[in-house]
Design an enzyme around this catalytic site. Structure first.
Site, PDB file in Angstrom:
ATOM      1  N   LYS A   1      -2.358  -2.065  -3.030  1.00  0.00           N
ATOM      2  CA  LYS A   1      -3.533  -1.291  -2.694  1.00  0.00           C
ATOM      3  C   LYS A   1      -3.104   0.187  -2.827  1.00  0.00           C
ATOM      4  O   LYS A   1      -2.510   0.760  -2.053  1.00  0.00           O
ATOM      5  CB  LYS A   1      -3.817  -1.490  -1.104  1.00  0.00           C
ATOM      6  CG  LYS A   1      -4.707  -0.587  -0.353  1.00  0.00           C
ATOM      7  CD  LYS A   1      -5.222  -1.206   0.993  1.00  0.00           C
ATOM      8  CE  LYS A   1      -5.799  -0.193   1.858  1.00  0.00           C
ATOM      9  NZ  LYS A   1      -6.821  -0.649   2.694  1.00  0.00           N
TER      10      LYS A   1
ATOM     11  N   GLU B   1       0.734  -1.470  -0.043  1.00  0.00           N
ATOM     12  CA  GLU B   1       0.060  -0.035   0.003  1.00  0.00           C
ATOM     13  C   GLU B   1       0.967   1.380   0.017  1.00  0.00           C
ATOM     14  O   GLU B   1       1.289   1.893   1.110  1.00  0.00           O
ATOM     15  CB  GLU B   1      -0.851  -0.194   1.177  1.00  0.00           C
ATOM     16  CG  GLU B   1      -1.949   1.234   1.429  1.00  0.00           C
ATOM     17  CD  GLU B   1      -2.714   1.210   2.409  1.00  0.00           C
ATOM     18  OE1 GLU B   1      -2.901   0.551   3.417  1.00  0.00           O
ATOM     19  OE2 GLU B   1      -3.763   2.320   2.446  1.00  0.00           O
TER      20      GLU B   1
HETATM   21  C1  5MM Z   1      -8.199   1.605   8.438  1.00  0.00           C
HETATM   22  O1  5MM Z   1      -7.091   2.462   8.696  1.00  0.00           O
HETATM   23  C2  5MM Z   1      -6.033   1.904   8.203  1.00  0.00           C
HETATM   24  C3  5MM Z   1      -4.966   2.160   9.376  1.00  0.00           C
HETATM   25  O2  5MM Z   1      -4.742   3.500   9.485  1.00  0.00           O
HETATM   26  P1  5MM Z   1      -3.829   3.883  10.561  1.00  0.00           P
HETATM   27  O3  5MM Z   1      -2.616   2.974  10.775  1.00  0.00           O
HETATM   28  O4  5MM Z   1      -3.143   5.370  10.567  1.00  0.00           O
HETATM   29  O5  5MM Z   1      -4.616   3.959  11.951  1.00  0.00           O
HETATM   30  C4  5MM Z   1      -5.361   2.296   6.852  1.00  0.00           C
HETATM   31  O6  5MM Z   1      -4.019   1.905   6.949  1.00  0.00           O
HETATM   32  C5  5MM Z   1      -6.008   2.069   5.838  1.00  0.00           C
HETATM   33  O7  5MM Z   1      -6.180   0.728   5.558  1.00  0.00           O
HETATM   34  C6  5MM Z   1      -5.805   2.774   4.395  1.00  0.00           C
HETATM   35  O8  5MM Z   1      -5.413   3.914   4.669  1.00  0.00           O
HETATM   36  C7  5MM Z   1      -7.246   2.806   3.671  1.00  0.00           C
HETATM   37  O9  5MM Z   1      -8.073   3.151   4.462  1.00  0.00           O
HETATM   38  P2  5MM Z   1      -9.118   4.212   3.922  1.00  0.00           P
HETATM   39  O10 5MM Z   1      -9.878   4.853   5.122  1.00  0.00           O
HETATM   40  O11 5MM Z   1      -8.295   5.295   3.478  1.00  0.00           O
HETATM   41  O12 5MM Z   1      -9.942   3.551   2.928  1.00  0.00           O
END
Ligand code: 5MM
Length: 341
Positions: free
Chosen positions: A220, A178
């Protein structure tokens, strides 16, 4: 490494009509989400909330291929003592685990970040595999701003992503790679396109150098999209057309699947963009969602920390998961967006 098995799992993660639930918010992030709905972020509240999602039988059995968990969650049991991992497995979805340990300031590069967590990763992966994880996730964060991103930030983050991916495959775990280019700035879609292209090209160069088998991974990425503060917001069609052009230019067909992050888009925008991309098929890889916020904002609001709202929270989650499932086949229409609860 058994590449046939890694490929089987990666392909299942992007199976037609299914996508991934990103429920791997770290303690700081889930606290922010809970603060927004007036719920205290205690271990049991976090457990109850995630148990509600994993017991949403319609969503989990029909629309969700896998769930990304945070370290705390993978070791937690449901209120009745069943490990949460078992709940996910028994619904037919695949448990996965976030293994990066967040970001740190990148020395010599003001305002830029590098993702950390490679130390002892091999040992941690072994334990996660024993607990049931069959895929993992590592997120690199690239910001767009005046004079950034630097090539240094792109390069060190790509290197770390590839180190992580190789360690995962050696541990028989499918890596979700990602590299997120944030949509927080005031840049337009073409700047996002340009930066994302540089990030993806560098990431795939590092993956090749470090001998990661592309057939056994999932990408991702962010979409090519306008910054949130940009006065020039690209249309759904432009986002879809530019994202597909970008991905076709950068992502080899050997990669079984691409699962987008939502990155701060509204629920419906994230669904509409994915749907519009499928109108541009056929595509060389599976293309689906791995949303966090765009799948969870509605159930979080409906639940609001109250036991009597569990059914409403599950309905809201099932609705969003079904909308995205339809979008992942190009079958979504905005008229289907009626209130779920
Ligand atoms: C769910 O959020 C994930 C964890 O973020 P933190 O480590 O900052 O708590 C994040 O990695 C997420 O998997 C991705 O950014 C995709 O989430 P979104 O909300 O952008 O779809």
């Amino acid at each position: 490494m058994n590449l046939t098995e890694l490929n089987r799992i990666a392909t299942a993660m992007v199976a037609s009509g299914k996508g991934i639930l990103a429920a791997d918010e770290s303690s700081g992030t889930i606290k922010k989400r809970f603060d927004a709905i007036g719920v205290e972020s205690t271990e049991s509240n976090r457990r109850d909330y995630r148990e509600m999602l994993f017991r949403s039988s319609e969503a989990m059995s029909q629309y969700i291929s896998g769930v990304i968990l945070y370290d705390e969650t993978i070791w937690q049991d449901a209120a009745d003592g069943t490990p949460l991992v078992k709940l996910i497995e028994s619904s037919g979805a695949i448990p996965g685990i976030k293994v990066d340990e967040g970001t740190q300031a990148l020395p010599m590069c003001p305002g830029e970040l590098v993702t950390v967590g490679l130390d002892k990763l091999a040992e941690r992966l072994k334990k996660y595999y024993e607990r049931g994880a069959r895929f993992a996730k590592w997120r690199a964060v690239i910001d767009i701003g005046s004079g950034i991103p630097s090539m240094t930030a792109i390069s060190v983050n790509a290197h770390a992503l590839a180190r992580y991916a190789a360690l995962c495959q050696a541990a028989q775990i499918v890596p979700i790679v990602e590299p997120e280019v944030l949509m927080d700035g005031d840049h337009d879609i073409d700047r996002c396109y340009d930066v994302t292209q540089r990030v993806l090209n560098k990431t795939f160069q590092e993956l090749r150098i470090q001998r990661v088998a592309l057939e056994g991974m999932v990408l991702k990425p962010n979409m090519a999209i306008s910054g949130k503060k940009s006065p020039k917001q690209a249309s759904v069609e432009e986002v879809a057309e530019k994202t597909i052009r970008l991905l076709k230019a950068c992502v080899p067909a050997a990669v079984p699947g691409i699962a987008f992050l939502s990155g701060g888009q509204s629920d419906e925008e994230a669904t509409a963009h994915l749907n519009a991309m499928h109108k541009l098929g056929p595509l060389p890889w599976g293309l689906t969602f791995s949303y966090g916020r765009a799948l969870q904002a509605a159930p979080q609001k409906a639940w609001s920390g109250k036991a009597e709202n569990v059914a409403a929270g599950q309905r809201a989650f099932s609705h969003r998961a079904r909308m995205n499932s339809l979008a992942s086949k190009g079958e979504w229409q905005s008229s289907l967006e009626k209130k779920a609860a």
